[in-house]
Write a protein that holds these residues in place. Structure first.
Motif, PDB file in Angstrom:
ATOM      1  N   ILE A  97       4.434  12.813   4.348  1.00 39.49           N
ATOM      2  CA  ILE A  97       3.900  13.838   5.215  1.00 39.49           C
ATOM      3  C   ILE A  97       3.395  13.256   6.723  1.00 39.49           C
ATOM      4  O   ILE A  97       3.229  12.073   6.712  1.00 39.49           O
ATOM      5  CB  ILE A  97       2.850  14.529   4.456  1.00 39.49           C
ATOM      6  N   PRO A  98       3.339  14.072   7.516  1.00 37.65           N
ATOM      7  CA  PRO A  98       3.038  13.703   8.893  1.00 37.65           C
ATOM      8  C   PRO A  98       1.523  12.853   8.959  1.00 37.65           C
ATOM      9  O   PRO A  98       0.661  13.748   7.981  1.00 37.65           O
ATOM     10  CB  PRO A  98       2.903  15.063   9.597  1.00 37.65           C
ATOM     11  N   GLY A  99       1.451  12.051   9.697  1.00 40.18           N
ATOM     12  CA  GLY A  99       0.022  11.302   9.904  1.00 40.18           C
ATOM     13  C   GLY A  99      -0.127  10.264   8.785  1.00 40.18           C
ATOM     14  O   GLY A  99      -1.154   9.928   8.623  1.00 40.18           O
ATOM     15  N   GLU A 100       0.652   9.939   7.972  1.00 37.21           N
ATOM     16  CA  GLU A 100       0.497   9.131   6.967  1.00 37.21           C
ATOM     17  C   GLU A 100       0.441   7.617   7.481  1.00 37.21           C
ATOM     18  O   GLU A 100      -0.184   6.838   6.568  1.00 37.21           O
ATOM     19  CB  GLU A 100       1.596   9.135   5.794  1.00 37.21           C
ATOM     20  N   GLN A 101       0.722   7.371   8.767  1.00 40.08           N
ATOM     21  CA  GLN A 101       0.855   6.095   9.064  1.00 40.08           C
ATOM     22  C   GLN A 101      -0.558   5.727   9.803  1.00 40.08           C
ATOM     23  O   GLN A 101      -0.886   4.767  10.527  1.00 40.08           O
ATOM     24  CB  GLN A 101       1.743   5.793  10.285  1.00 40.08           C
ATOM     25  N   ALA A 102      -1.634   6.716  10.041  1.00 42.15           N
ATOM     26  CA  ALA A 102      -2.649   6.685  10.663  1.00 42.15           C
ATOM     27  C   ALA A 102      -3.674   5.683  10.057  1.00 42.15           C
ATOM     28  O   ALA A 102      -3.598   5.285   8.774  1.00 42.15           O
ATOM     29  CB  ALA A 102      -3.526   8.030  10.711  1.00 42.15           C
ATOM     30  N   LYS A 103      -4.533   5.244  10.860  1.00 36.22           N
ATOM     31  CA  LYS A 103      -5.586   4.198  10.208  1.00 36.22           C
ATOM     32  C   LYS A 103      -6.446   4.838   9.271  1.00 36.22           C
ATOM     33  O   LYS A 103      -7.272   5.687   9.724  1.00 36.22           O
ATOM     34  CB  LYS A 103      -6.303   3.495  11.293  1.00 36.22           C
ATOM     35  N   GLY A 104      -6.594   4.499   8.186  1.00 32.12           N
ATOM     36  CA  GLY A 104      -7.330   4.730   7.152  1.00 32.12           C
ATOM     37  C   GLY A 104      -6.787   5.369   6.174  1.00 32.12           C
ATOM     38  O   GLY A 104      -7.325   5.785   5.105  1.00 32.12           O
ATOM     39  N   VAL A 105      -5.422   5.345   6.145  1.00 34.49           N
ATOM     40  CA  VAL A 105      -4.454   5.770   4.886  1.00 34.49           C
ATOM     41  C   VAL A 105      -4.094   4.450   4.199  1.00 34.49           C
ATOM     42  O   VAL A 105      -3.403   3.655   4.794  1.00 34.49           O
ATOM     43  CB  VAL A 105      -3.288   6.605   5.323  1.00 34.49           C
ATOM     44  N   TYR A 106      -4.726   4.413   2.888  1.00 32.74           N
ATOM     45  CA  TYR A 106      -4.203   3.371   1.975  1.00 32.74           C
ATOM     46  C   TYR A 106      -3.397   3.828   0.794  1.00 32.74           C
ATOM     47  O   TYR A 106      -3.470   4.881   0.508  1.00 32.74           O
ATOM     48  CB  TYR A 106      -5.366   2.766   1.422  1.00 32.74           C
ATOM     49  N   SER A 107      -2.640   2.976   0.378  1.00 32.97           N
ATOM     50  CA  SER A 107      -2.144   3.272  -0.945  1.00 32.97           C
ATOM     51  C   SER A 107      -3.138   2.561  -2.026  1.00 32.97           C
ATOM     52  O   SER A 107      -3.947   1.955  -1.614  1.00 32.97           O
ATOM     53  CB  SER A 107      -0.887   2.318  -1.199  1.00 32.97           C
ATOM     54  N   ALA A 108      -2.988   3.266  -3.241  1.00 34.60           N
ATOM     55  CA  ALA A 108      -4.296   2.884  -4.194  1.00 34.60           C
ATOM     56  C   ALA A 108      -3.946   1.513  -4.589  1.00 34.60           C
ATOM     57  O   ALA A 108      -5.023   0.639  -4.706  1.00 34.60           O
ATOM     58  CB  ALA A 108      -3.939   3.730  -5.147  1.00 34.60           C
ATOM     59  N   ASN A 109      -2.737   1.101  -4.451  1.00 34.06           N
ATOM     60  CA  ASN A 109      -2.394  -0.286  -4.619  1.00 34.06           C
ATOM     61  C   ASN A 109      -3.123  -1.227  -3.741  1.00 34.06           C
ATOM     62  O   ASN A 109      -3.797  -2.291  -4.157  1.00 34.06           O
ATOM     63  CB  ASN A 109      -1.038  -0.737  -4.577  1.00 34.06           C
ATOM     64  N   GLU A 110      -3.038  -1.058  -2.580  1.00 35.35           N
ATOM     65  CA  GLU A 110      -3.699  -1.702  -1.434  1.00 35.35           C
ATOM     66  C   GLU A 110      -5.254  -1.563  -1.636  1.00 35.35           C
ATOM     67  O   GLU A 110      -5.961  -2.781  -1.944  1.00 35.35           O
ATOM     68  CB  GLU A 110      -3.530  -1.399   0.059  1.00 35.35           C
ATOM     69  N   PHE A 111      -5.876  -0.529  -1.931  1.00 37.24           N
ATOM     70  CA  PHE A 111      -7.249  -0.441  -1.917  1.00 37.24           C
ATOM     71  C   PHE A 111      -7.801  -0.975  -3.178  1.00 37.24           C
ATOM     72  O   PHE A 111      -8.983  -1.711  -2.924  1.00 37.24           O
ATOM     73  CB  PHE A 111      -7.559   1.195  -1.923  1.00 37.24           C
ATOM     74  N   LEU A 112      -7.180  -0.881  -4.355  1.00 47.94           N
ATOM     75  CA  LEU A 112      -7.603  -1.657  -5.529  1.00 47.94           C
ATOM     76  C   LEU A 112      -7.594  -3.034  -5.445  1.00 47.94           C
ATOM     77  O   LEU A 112      -8.148  -3.887  -5.937  1.00 47.94           O
ATOM     78  CB  LEU A 112      -6.770  -0.876  -6.777  1.00 47.94           C
ATOM     79  N   THR A 113      -6.172  -3.603  -4.990  1.00 51.22           N
ATOM     80  CA  THR A 113      -6.137  -4.868  -4.876  1.00 51.22           C
ATOM     81  C   THR A 113      -7.231  -5.657  -4.014  1.00 51.22           C
ATOM     82  O   THR A 113      -7.593  -6.759  -4.170  1.00 51.22           O
ATOM     83  CB  THR A 113      -4.542  -5.076  -4.513  1.00 51.22           C
ATOM     84  N   ARG A 114      -7.462  -4.874  -2.787  1.00 50.75           N
ATOM     85  CA  ARG A 114      -8.451  -5.630  -2.017  1.00 50.75           C
ATOM     86  C   ARG A 114      -9.673  -5.787  -2.850  1.00 50.75           C
ATOM     87  O   ARG A 114     -10.546  -6.691  -2.635  1.00 50.75           O
ATOM     88  CB  ARG A 114      -8.600  -4.692  -0.818  1.00 50.75           C
ATOM     89  N   ASN A 115      -9.949  -4.708  -3.654  1.00 48.18           N
ATOM     90  CA  ASN A 115     -11.230  -4.492  -4.592  1.00 48.18           C
ATOM     91  C   ASN A 115     -11.475  -5.552  -5.609  1.00 48.18           C
ATOM     92  O   ASN A 115     -12.291  -6.037  -6.004  1.00 48.18           O
ATOM     93  CB  ASN A 115     -11.590  -3.286  -4.527  1.00 48.18           C
ATOM     94  N   ASN A 116     -10.188  -5.162  -6.444  1.00 47.07           N
ATOM     95  CA  ASN A 116     -10.189  -6.007  -7.593  1.00 47.07           C
ATOM     96  C   ASN A 116      -9.760  -7.247  -7.538  1.00 47.07           C
ATOM     97  O   ASN A 116     -10.544  -8.337  -8.139  1.00 47.07           O
ATOM     98  CB  ASN A 116      -9.453  -5.100  -8.478  1.00 47.07           C
ATOM     99  N   LEU A 117      -8.656  -7.595  -6.928  1.00 46.14           N
ATOM    100  CA  LEU A 117      -8.171  -9.102  -6.946  1.00 46.14           C
ATOM    101  C   LEU A 117      -8.807  -9.951  -6.024  1.00 46.14           C
ATOM    102  O   LEU A 117      -9.286 -11.033  -6.365  1.00 46.14           O
ATOM    103  CB  LEU A 117      -6.588  -9.008  -6.766  1.00 46.14           C
ATOM    104  N   MET A 118      -9.048  -9.295  -4.755  1.00 50.01           N
ATOM    105  CA  MET A 118      -9.425 -10.108  -3.606  1.00 50.01           C
ATOM    106  C   MET A 118     -11.023  -9.830  -3.502  1.00 50.01           C
ATOM    107  O   MET A 118     -11.722 -10.491  -2.817  1.00 50.01           O
ATOM    108  CB  MET A 118      -8.935  -9.539  -2.568  1.00 50.01           C
ATOM    109  N   LYS A 119     -11.664  -9.178  -4.494  1.00 49.77           N
ATOM    110  CA  LYS A 119     -13.150  -8.767  -4.491  1.00 49.77           C
ATOM    111  C   LYS A 119     -13.667  -8.633  -3.431  1.00 49.77           C
ATOM    112  O   LYS A 119     -14.752  -9.059  -3.035  1.00 49.77           O
ATOM    113  CB  LYS A 119     -13.604 -10.005  -5.103  1.00 49.77           C
ATOM    114  N   ALA A 120     -13.200  -7.839  -2.617  1.00 51.60           N
ATOM    115  CA  ALA A 120     -13.450  -7.157  -1.155  1.00 51.60           C
ATOM    116  C   ALA A 120     -15.000  -6.648  -1.231  1.00 51.60           C
ATOM    117  O   ALA A 120     -15.684  -6.432  -0.391  1.00 51.60           O
ATOM    118  CB  ALA A 120     -12.739  -6.246  -0.507  1.00 51.60           C
ATOM    119  N   TYR A 121     -15.532  -6.142  -2.586  1.00 50.67           N
ATOM    120  CA  TYR A 121     -16.758  -5.376  -2.712  1.00 50.67           C
ATOM    121  C   TYR A 121     -17.849  -6.455  -2.561  1.00 50.67           C
ATOM    122  O   TYR A 121     -18.945  -6.038  -2.414  1.00 50.67           O
ATOM    123  CB  TYR A 121     -16.676  -4.514  -3.838  1.00 50.67           C
TER     124      TYR A 121
END
Lengths: 466, 298
Positions: A249-273
């Motif tokens: 859909i339009p706007g999907e490349q904007a900054k702040g749009v993540y795939s759940a995979n990226e969001f979860l990988t950063r947090n779970n695998l990479m422990k960004a939290y």
């Protein structure tokens, strides 16, 4: 202490962290049964002659048998019974959609609550871990080498089963840590990584399985080379379904749009939290998660814990939410807002291209579609906007083509899934087997484990006949 | 663990390391990259491959540590190790993919120019070297802001015709790489294939130049990445109005079809006003060429 006067129609409730406390913590939400609670719950099992729960379990755990052992306080034997069928019981007790499998078939459920099979399985597995109990190792050694691609649920199960049969198994994992979706996808508060996942993987290693991380089959090495140069007589592909989907859909490349995979990988695998890890994550103030599956619930509840107000946008109604009932229940308790029968049409951004909102349209349910679910149709003129600074797309995933595109002769279907037999995992290539999400498309941990088990039997039969 | 066999400071802030990674060394080709992770708490950082030795099982990487991270990376020396080193990732360069005699013969007929900006010289070198080893001579423009930042000049000269240009004229020709390319064309050079690697802003303007001359141009994209295997979608860019993942569909793309403006905006994702310096450090680590606006190329 369990209440002994409780009606046998009701299950023993499980202790959980208070929703207000856990909304800011990544500690596990469900605390599990204590010994007395587990024994009390085990007494509710009717020990059916023809147990439907076993038929409902993708790996056919002898459920009444292990529950009977719990009842007799023989937790060690209960663990032996479970581990005959499952290599990852502490994981399954936590993440299986039991309401649709074993517990969904439980006779107790016809009048009252079904037996809490999942919580009992978890209790037994946790008891075994805390008491240092190990799985049984193979007596015979076949001297034959098998390669397993992917250290996720399918690969770990297949490798564990083959090791128990005496094969020399090496798992090749693309990421730097073994576990697949158990480490990159499912969050800590639902499945503790060090305390549970790492220990389960250690169990598989104890069976003699070798795990080589940082090997991307298809790039670092080919299946052909594994078989011709490295001496593996059979290969199991359990590479999962890792490619995220977007809505286009339009706007999907904007900054702040993540795939759940990226969001979860950063947090779970990479422990960004965690402050002590380097990987960055944007902590949104208001987050919209698009989708209604387990991954959507995981992303929403993670964003909540990072401090955001979170909305779930899902195009069908509550009844159709594909997530586990427990996840939806927990998400609501924690204060996630559900915008149901709602579908995004455009992502809005400011002049710096940062997300500032999402335009949605209301939906209504029409005639049932091919999946049997009533298909959602947009309600004309019902568009509205939700202000937000982050959008997480949790729309499902597809298999990664890295292996299929670099392996000549390996058949795939239109959805880029590997074509493999449901009975034994055989693919179009001699000696190559496959199972899990790489074959089925995105599904559940336990279905992948079931496929891994069947393929292990298939590989054993193939190598015996060879 | 992946042992560091050699580590040294190159021109300016650039560092070079030779790392023991037999599986990567056995399979990698020019154009591909690797991801390193120093230890448990570190980020996964994509870096381009500069050279490799299949027999010794070693891979050479060149990178530019930025800001706060410099201390961690500067301190690494021979004998230390990376906890994780995975690859080769991405597709090999179109030029170096086939050993087929017909493909080589076709390449010999082409006039190829490489344009390297800053650390972009590192991924250009193995391509020029591969062509040289297959009897194909190419031109390489090495561009840098100033003399001390010119990278890999001597090694590049052994495998290609090299033209050095500096923005401040302190060494070689005077001016940006776009001017250097235009000057070479004015001097009578003709090109029908260009490979350009460097900061995004430089690739954007070089592509505008080559488009005017009708020279087919390939660029290597270096967006923010996490896994490098197609899993996260963080590296998505728009090419010819289609979403592509730089890690698996690239990193090389047709430069005349890449939406650079969008790609440059996405590079700034982890920048916030309050944490500019801190996040520039994080970002600088997250890509290998610098985007031209986060400080990663400075």
């Amino acid at each position: 202490m369990a209440d002994v006067n409780r009606s046998m129609l009701e299950r023993v409730p499980v202790r959980e962290q208070d929703p207000k406390v856990r909304a800011t913590s990544f500690d596990e939400v469900c605390l599990g049964y204590q010994e007395e609670e587990a024994i009390a719950e085990s007494q509710r099992c009717l020990n059916c002659k023809n147990p439907q729960c076993v038929a409902g379990c993708p790996v056919s755990i002898h459920i009444p048998e292990f529950i009977h052992a719990v009842k007799e306080k023989d937790f060690s034997r209960a663990y032996d019974v479970i581990s005959e069928s499952s290599s990852l019981p502490a994981v399954c007790g936590r993440v299986c959609p039991q309401e649709r499998q074993c517990e969904g078939k439980c006779i107790r459920g016809k009048k009252g609550d079904p037996v809490s099979i999942g919580k009992l399985e978890r209790f037994v597995a946790d008891w075994a871990r805390e008491n240092g109990k190990k799985m049984h190792c193979a007596a015979r050694k076949t001297g034959k080498k098998v390669a397993v691609i992917g250290a996720g649920p399918a690969g770990l199960t297949c490798a564990g089963d083959l090791a128990k049969m005496g094969y020399d198994v090496t798992i090749f994992e693309a990421l730097h840590k073994a576990g697949g979706v158990l480490v990159y996808g499912i969050p800590e508060f639902r499945l503790p990584k060090d305390r549970v996942v790492a220990k389960e993987i250690e169990n598989v290693r104890c069976l003699g399985v070798k795990i080589e991380t940082n090997v991307i089959v298809g790039r670092s090495v080919s299946i052909e080379d594994l078989m011709n140069k490295e001496g593996f007589e059979a290969v199991f592909i359990g590479s999962g379904a890792g490619l995220p989907m977007f809505m286009n859909i339009p706007g999907e490349q904007a900054k702040g749009v993540y795939s759940a995979n990226e969001f979860l990988t950063r947090n779970n695998l990479m422990k960004a939290y965690r402050e002590d890890y380097d990987t960055p994550i944007v902590r949104g103030k208001k987050v919209v998660v698009v989708g209604g599956g387990n991954v959507a619930m995981d992303a929403a509840r993670t964003a909540l814990r990072l401090g955001a107000e979170v909305h779930i946008v899902y195009r069908r109604s509550e009844q159709e939410l594909p997530a586990r009932a427990e996840e939806v229940h927990h998400a609501k308790e924690e204060g996630i807002v559900f915008n149901l029968l709602t579908n995004p049409v455009r992502i809005l951004s400011d002049e710096q291209d940062n997300v500032c909102g999402i335009r949605c349209i209301r939906m209504e349910l029409g005639e049932p579609d091919a999946s049997g679910r009533r298909s959602p149709c947009p309600v004309e003129g019902s568009e509205f906007e939700i202000a937000c600074d982050t959008v997480i797309m949790a729309l499902g995933t597809r298999p990664n083509p890295l292996i299929s595109s670099t392996t000549t002769g390996l058949d795939i279907n239109r959805k880029k899934c590997i074509v493999a037999s449901e009975e034994d995992g055989k693919t179009s290539l001699d000696g190559v087997f496959a199972g899990g999400d790489a074959v089925s498309g995105a599904a559940t941990v336990i279905l992948a484990m079931g496929a891994g088990r069947k393929a292990a039997k298939g590989i054993d039969a193939y190598l015996r006949a060879k | 663990m992946y042992r560091i066999l050699e580590a040294r400071n190159l021109a300016g802030p650039n560092y070079e390391m030779i790392v023991e990674a037999p599986r990567v060394a056995a399979r990698c080709l020019p154009g591909q990259f690797i991801i390193v992770k120093l230890d448990e708490t570190a980020e996964r950082i994509p870096l381009t491959i500069t050279d490799y030795d299949r027999e010794k099982g070693t891979v050479e990487i060149v990178f530019q540590p930025v800001g706060l991270s410099t201390s961690r990376y500067k301190e690494l020396k021979a004998g230390d190790a990376f906890m994780d080193f995975v690859g080769p990732l991405g597709k090999p360069s179109d030029l170096c993919e086939s050993e087929d005699p017909e493909a080589i013969a076709a390449l010999k007929k082409k006039k190829i120019v490489f344009v390297a900006g800053g650390v972009g010289a590192a991924p250009i070198y193995p391509q020029a070297k591969w062509l040289h080893e297959h009897g194909i001579q190419s031109d390489v423009i090495i561009g840098a802001r100033t003399k001390e930042l010119v990278l890999l000049e001597e090694r590049m000269k052994k495998v290609a015709n090299v033209y050095v240009t500096t923005d401040d004229g302190s060494y070689g020709r005077n001016g940006m790489v776009t001017k250097c390319l235009e000057d070479l064309i004015a001097e009578g050079h003709t090109y029908d294939h260009c490979v350009c690697i460097g900061p995004m802003i430089m690739m954007k303007f070089l592509c505008l130049t080559t488009k005017a001359y009708g020279i087919h141009t390939v660029v290597s994209m270096n967006p923010i990445m996490v896994d490098g295997t197609g899993m996260c979608g963080a590296c998505r860019i728009m090419v010819n109005n289609e979403v592509k993942f730089a890690c698996v569909d690239g990193p090389e793309f047709d430069g005349h079809q890449v939406d650079f403006d969008l790609a440059m905006k996405r590079q700034t994702l982890y920048k916030t006003q309050e944490g500019e310096a801190f996040l520039a450090w994080k970002e600088g680590k997250s890509h290998h060429g610098g985007c031209g606006n986060c400080g990663g190329d400075r």
